[in-house]
Design a protein around this motif. Structure first.
Motif, PDB file in Angstrom:
ATOM      1  N   GLU A 236       0.701  -1.241   0.183  1.00  0.00           N
ATOM      2  CA  GLU A 236      -0.039   0.009   0.134  1.00  0.00           C
ATOM      3  C   GLU A 236       0.744   1.418  -0.047  1.00  0.00           C
ATOM      4  OE1 GLU A 236      -3.220   2.350   2.682  1.00  0.00           O
ATOM      5  OE2 GLU A 236      -2.843  -0.109   3.204  1.00  0.00           O
TER       6      GLU A 236
ATOM      7  N   SER B 162       2.272   1.756  -3.344  1.00  0.00           N
ATOM      8  CA  SER B 162       1.465   2.115  -4.414  1.00  0.00           C
ATOM      9  C   SER B 162       0.890   3.850  -4.276  1.00  0.00           C
ATOM     10  CB  SER B 162       0.288   1.273  -4.238  1.00  0.00           C
ATOM     11  OG  SER B 162      -0.697   1.715  -3.155  1.00  0.00           O
ATOM     12  N   LEU B 163       0.761   4.171  -2.820  1.00  0.00           N
ATOM     13  CA  LEU B 163       0.355   5.407  -2.704  1.00  0.00           C
ATOM     14  C   LEU B 163       1.309   6.536  -2.774  1.00  0.00           C
ATOM     15  CD1 LEU B 163      -2.375   5.164  -0.029  1.00  0.00           C
ATOM     16  CD2 LEU B 163      -2.637   5.581  -2.168  1.00  0.00           C
TER      17      LEU B 163
ATOM     18  N   LEU C  53       2.089   8.338  -6.413  1.00  0.00           N
ATOM     19  CA  LEU C  53       0.750   8.945  -7.051  1.00  0.00           C
ATOM     20  C   LEU C  53       1.096  10.425  -7.318  1.00  0.00           C
ATOM     21  CD1 LEU C  53      -2.340   6.982  -5.902  1.00  0.00           C
ATOM     22  CD2 LEU C  53      -0.993   6.607  -8.009  1.00  0.00           C
TER      23      LEU C  53
ATOM     24  N   LYS D  83      -3.301  11.477 -11.203  1.00  0.00           N
ATOM     25  CA  LYS D  83      -3.914  10.385 -10.843  1.00  0.00           C
ATOM     26  C   LYS D  83      -4.785   9.938  -9.823  1.00  0.00           C
ATOM     27  CE  LYS D  83      -1.364   6.673 -13.313  1.00  0.00           C
ATOM     28  NZ  LYS D  83       0.091   6.098 -13.164  1.00  0.00           N
ATOM     29  N   LEU D  84      -4.685  10.679  -8.746  1.00  0.00           N
ATOM     30  CA  LEU D  84      -5.545  10.746  -7.748  1.00  0.00           C
ATOM     31  C   LEU D  84      -6.827  11.108  -8.276  1.00  0.00           C
ATOM     32  CD1 LEU D  84      -3.578  12.139  -4.529  1.00  0.00           C
ATOM     33  CD2 LEU D  84      -4.600   9.848  -4.920  1.00  0.00           C
ATOM     34  N   GLU D  85      -6.829  12.288  -8.928  1.00  0.00           N
ATOM     35  CA  GLU D  85      -8.180  12.642  -9.562  1.00  0.00           C
ATOM     36  C   GLU D  85      -8.920  11.559 -10.571  1.00  0.00           C
ATOM     37  OE1 GLU D  85      -9.484  15.771  -8.610  1.00  0.00           O
ATOM     38  OE2 GLU D  85     -11.203  15.265  -9.841  1.00  0.00           O
TER      39      GLU D  85
ATOM     40  N   ILE E 282      -8.696   8.630 -10.186  1.00  0.00           N
ATOM     41  CA  ILE E 282      -9.225   7.554  -9.136  1.00  0.00           C
ATOM     42  C   ILE E 282     -10.418   7.840  -8.417  1.00  0.00           C
ATOM     43  CG2 ILE E 282      -8.582   6.349  -6.912  1.00  0.00           C
ATOM     44  CD1 ILE E 282      -5.583   6.315  -8.245  1.00  0.00           C
TER      45      ILE E 282
ATOM     46  N   LYS F 122       0.941  -2.249 -11.970  1.00  0.00           N
ATOM     47  CA  LYS F 122       1.071  -1.503 -10.736  1.00  0.00           C
ATOM     48  C   LYS F 122      -0.366  -0.662 -10.494  1.00  0.00           C
ATOM     49  CE  LYS F 122       4.504   1.267  -8.407  1.00  0.00           C
ATOM     50  NZ  LYS F 122       5.584   2.256  -8.759  1.00  0.00           N
TER      51      LYS F 122
ATOM     52  N   MET G  60      -2.761  -0.670  -7.309  1.00  0.00           N
ATOM     53  CA  MET G  60      -2.976   0.408  -6.452  1.00  0.00           C
ATOM     54  C   MET G  60      -4.383   0.814  -6.332  1.00  0.00           C
ATOM     55  SD  MET G  60      -1.694   4.148  -7.675  1.00  0.00           S
ATOM     56  CE  MET G  60      -2.908   4.457  -8.603  1.00  0.00           C
ATOM     57  N   ARG G  61      -5.127   0.746  -7.469  1.00  0.00           N
ATOM     58  CA  ARG G  61      -6.834   0.545  -7.443  1.00  0.00           C
ATOM     59  C   ARG G  61      -7.358  -0.190  -6.369  1.00  0.00           C
ATOM     60  NH1 ARG G  61      -8.389   3.889 -12.221  1.00  0.00           N
ATOM     61  NH2 ARG G  61      -6.460   4.275 -13.062  1.00  0.00           N
TER      62      ARG G  61
ATOM     63  N   ALA H 270      -5.923  -1.672  -4.181  1.00  0.00           N
ATOM     64  CA  ALA H 270      -5.582  -1.407  -2.453  1.00  0.00           C
ATOM     65  C   ALA H 270      -6.443  -0.264  -2.281  1.00  0.00           C
ATOM     66  CB  ALA H 270      -4.040  -1.014  -2.755  1.00  0.00           C
ATOM     67  N   ILE H 271      -6.520   0.755  -3.024  1.00  0.00           N
ATOM     68  CA  ILE H 271      -7.530   1.740  -2.363  1.00  0.00           C
ATOM     69  C   ILE H 271      -8.918   1.330  -2.341  1.00  0.00           C
ATOM     70  CG2 ILE H 271      -8.474   3.968  -3.234  1.00  0.00           C
ATOM     71  CD1 ILE H 271      -5.906   4.608  -4.966  1.00  0.00           C
TER      72      ILE H 271
ATOM     73  N   ILE I 116     -14.203  12.104  -1.531  1.00  0.00           N
ATOM     74  CA  ILE I 116     -13.342  10.872  -1.950  1.00  0.00           C
ATOM     75  C   ILE I 116     -11.798  11.508  -1.866  1.00  0.00           C
ATOM     76  CG2 ILE I 116     -12.722   9.686  -3.970  1.00  0.00           C
ATOM     77  CD1 ILE I 116     -15.651   9.802  -4.677  1.00  0.00           C
ATOM     78  N   ARG I 117     -11.601  12.845  -2.317  1.00  0.00           N
ATOM     79  CA  ARG I 117     -10.430  13.193  -2.444  1.00  0.00           C
ATOM     80  C   ARG I 117      -9.676  13.419  -1.034  1.00  0.00           C
ATOM     81  NH1 ARG I 117     -12.368  17.654  -5.733  1.00  0.00           N
ATOM     82  NH2 ARG I 117     -12.415  16.665  -7.811  1.00  0.00           N
TER      83      ARG I 117
ATOM     84  N   LEU J  75      -8.574   9.998  -0.220  1.00  0.00           N
ATOM     85  CA  LEU J  75      -7.412   9.695  -0.913  1.00  0.00           C
ATOM     86  C   LEU J  75      -6.152  10.490  -0.253  1.00  0.00           C
ATOM     87  CD1 LEU J  75      -8.603   9.373  -4.500  1.00  0.00           C
ATOM     88  CD2 LEU J  75      -7.904   7.413  -2.836  1.00  0.00           C
TER      89      LEU J  75
ATOM     90  N   HIS K 228      -4.919   8.825   2.841  1.00  0.00           N
ATOM     91  CA  HIS K 228      -4.311   7.678   2.917  1.00  0.00           C
ATOM     92  C   HIS K 228      -3.066   7.640   2.138  1.00  0.00           C
ATOM     93  CE1 HIS K 228      -7.139   5.426   5.107  1.00  0.00           C
ATOM     94  NE2 HIS K 228      -7.992   6.461   4.881  1.00  0.00           N
ATOM     95  N   ALA K 229      -3.010   8.750   1.106  1.00  0.00           N
ATOM     96  CA  ALA K 229      -1.591   8.898   0.387  1.00  0.00           C
ATOM     97  C   ALA K 229      -0.729   9.525   1.259  1.00  0.00           C
ATOM     98  CB  ALA K 229      -1.916   9.848  -0.824  1.00  0.00           C
TER      99      ALA K 229
END
Lengths: 354, 101
Positions: free
Chosen positions: A4, A7-8, A11, A15-17, A19, B8, B12-13, B15-16, B91-92, B95, B98-99
């Motif tokens: 995890e 992966s994070l 980014l 890419k975050l957007e 997702i 990858k 990643m997706r 995992a999220i 959502i942002r 993210l 967690h990022a």
């Protein structure tokens, strides 16, 4: 955990957007799918179209807005014709009159306690006053009948018309006439006018005498007519009555009670029979009071002579030391009722009539 | 190289998504969206559309697949902008939290 972080960390914002958009689309699709399942189930179970109705029935159940109709299009004063049955006396009463009737019927409220008081007073006065009782009963009847006030007024006026003479068509009247064997021609009821009094100028001496022994006879100041109520009429005093009698019949004419008390030993058979029937009437006083009251007055008329209530009251006051000597022995069991025996007629009046 | 990068991305997706479900955030977002959509009348609009579709097809011949095919594009289009923005914001932030970990 390791994966995890890896992966994070790598980014960038774009890419975050992307997702985030993806997740949003997922959520909306989920909601749509849930909604689709919901609708499908509703269709297959048959309740999907339940909440809306076809326009025809919508028209049928439209709210009506017209004068005289309620929202369902019905005439709303239909209840006027409805009748309720009283649970207490089981009469059927118009719905609009039911509440007042019930109040009286169950004996609640101010008015009905008044009525009750009056009734108690009546039963106490039963032996004393006949005319009062009659009046009160009349009022009571009106109160207890569920009819309108109009009715009551009409009844009262009726009563006024025939109260002095009794109704000439009533059986009692004819009975009393029979009693007299047609001798009493000068008290023909139709001879008098229908107003409340009698104009004394038109009467002959016999008529006068007869009147004064059966009726109050006091001359009104306003109408110049004679009172046609009974001798016990509450409007006038004994003094007034005596004055009128002296005026018409001369000073020798005394109120009948004096004469009557002298006369009691000379009962003849018819008198005592009538007396017995009279006492029976008294004994059955639990009859409707108006009945007994009017029958008494009619009987008084039937005697047509010296008998009247004031007399009997007077004799009662005298503890019947004179008048009841003759009757006491034969009717000893009726001691309580005895204060009321009709006094025998005065001989002078007998002479007049015969 | 490309394949590994694709892998990858997918990882990643996954995992999220895993994280969203594990923390219960996905369920919370779903509930929020449902409430907002009912509140703004999206559901009623969609229901009216459903009725047309079903009447067209006949009550007996409606399938879930047909409905999904007909309804989903419409449903996506009908979501109000305010709801969409609010949801994306939630959502942002998720993210970002967690990022940074």
């Amino acid at each position: 955990m390791k994966m995890e972080e890896m992966s994070l960390s790598g980014l960038d914002n774009s890419k975050l957007e992307a997702i985030a958009q993806e997740i949003y689309a997922d959520l909306v699709e989920d909601s749509c799918l849930g909604f689709c399942f919901e609708v499908h189930r509703a269709v297959k179970c048959g309740y999907f179209f339940l909440d809306d109705t076809d326009p025809d029935s919508m028209k049928d159940f439209e709210i009506v807005d017209q004068p005289g109709l309620d929202i369902f299009g019905q005439v709303f004063n239909q209840w006027k014709s409805k009748e309720c049955v009283c649970p207490n006396c089981s009469r059927s009463i118009a719905a609009s009159r039911f509440a007042p009737h019930l109040e009286k019927c169950l004996g609640m409220g101010r008015n009905s306690s008044r009525i009750a008081n009056r009734r108690i007073a009546n039963s106490n006065n039963m032996n004393k006053s006949e005319s009062d009782q009659e009046d009160n009963d009349d009022i009571n009847d009106n109160d207890w009948s569920y009819g309108s006030e109009k009715k009551a007024k009409k009844r009262k006026s009726d009563k006024l018309w025939y109260l002095p003479f009794q109704n000439p068509n009533s059986p009692r009247r004819s009975k009393s006439l029979k009693h007299k064997n047609g001798e009493l021609s000068n008290s023909d009821p139709f001879k008098y006018n229908n107003s409340t009094g009698i104009s004394y100028e038109t009467l002959g001496p016999d008529e006068l005498r007869n009147l004064l022994t059966t009726q109050c006879g006091v001359i009104s100041e306003h109408t110049k007519k004679m009172c046609t109520r009974s001798l016990r009429c509450p409007q006038h005093t004994d003094e007034q009555r005596r004055a009128v009698r002296i005026y018409f019949l001369g000073p020798s004419a005394i109120l009948p009670e004096v004469e009557s008390s002298l006369d009691n030993d000379s009962f003849d058979m018819t008198d005592s029979q009538a007396l017995i029937s009279r006492l029976q009437w008294d004994g059955s006083s639990d009859l409707s009071p108006s009945d007994s009251g009017s029958s008494k007055t009619s009987e008084n008329q039937g005697w047509g002579l010296g008998t009247n209530s004031s007399e009997s009251r007077k004799t009662k006051k005298k503890k019947s030391h004179l008048s009841l000597v003759g009757t006491a022995s034969s009717l000893g069991s009726n001691k309580k009722k005895k204060p009321k025996p009709p006094a025998p007629p005065t001989p002078s009046i007998y002479d007049d009539i015969n | 190289m490309v394949v590994s990068k694709m892998n990858k991305d997918a990882q990643m997706r996954a995992a999220i998504n895993q994280k969203l479900i594990e923390t219960g955030e996905r369920e919370r977002l779903k509930e929020l969206l449902r409430a907002k959509l009912i509140e703004c009348g999206w559901k009623d609009q969609l229901k009216a559309h459903c009725k047309e579709v079903i009447k067209e097809k006949g009550l007996e011949h409606v399938t879930v697949d047909d409905l999904v095919a007909e309804i989903t594009p419409k449903g996506r289009a009908l979501v109000p902008d305010s709801v969409k923005k609010e949801l994306l914001q939630r959502i942002r932030t998720f993210l970002a939290q967690h990022a940074s970990l």
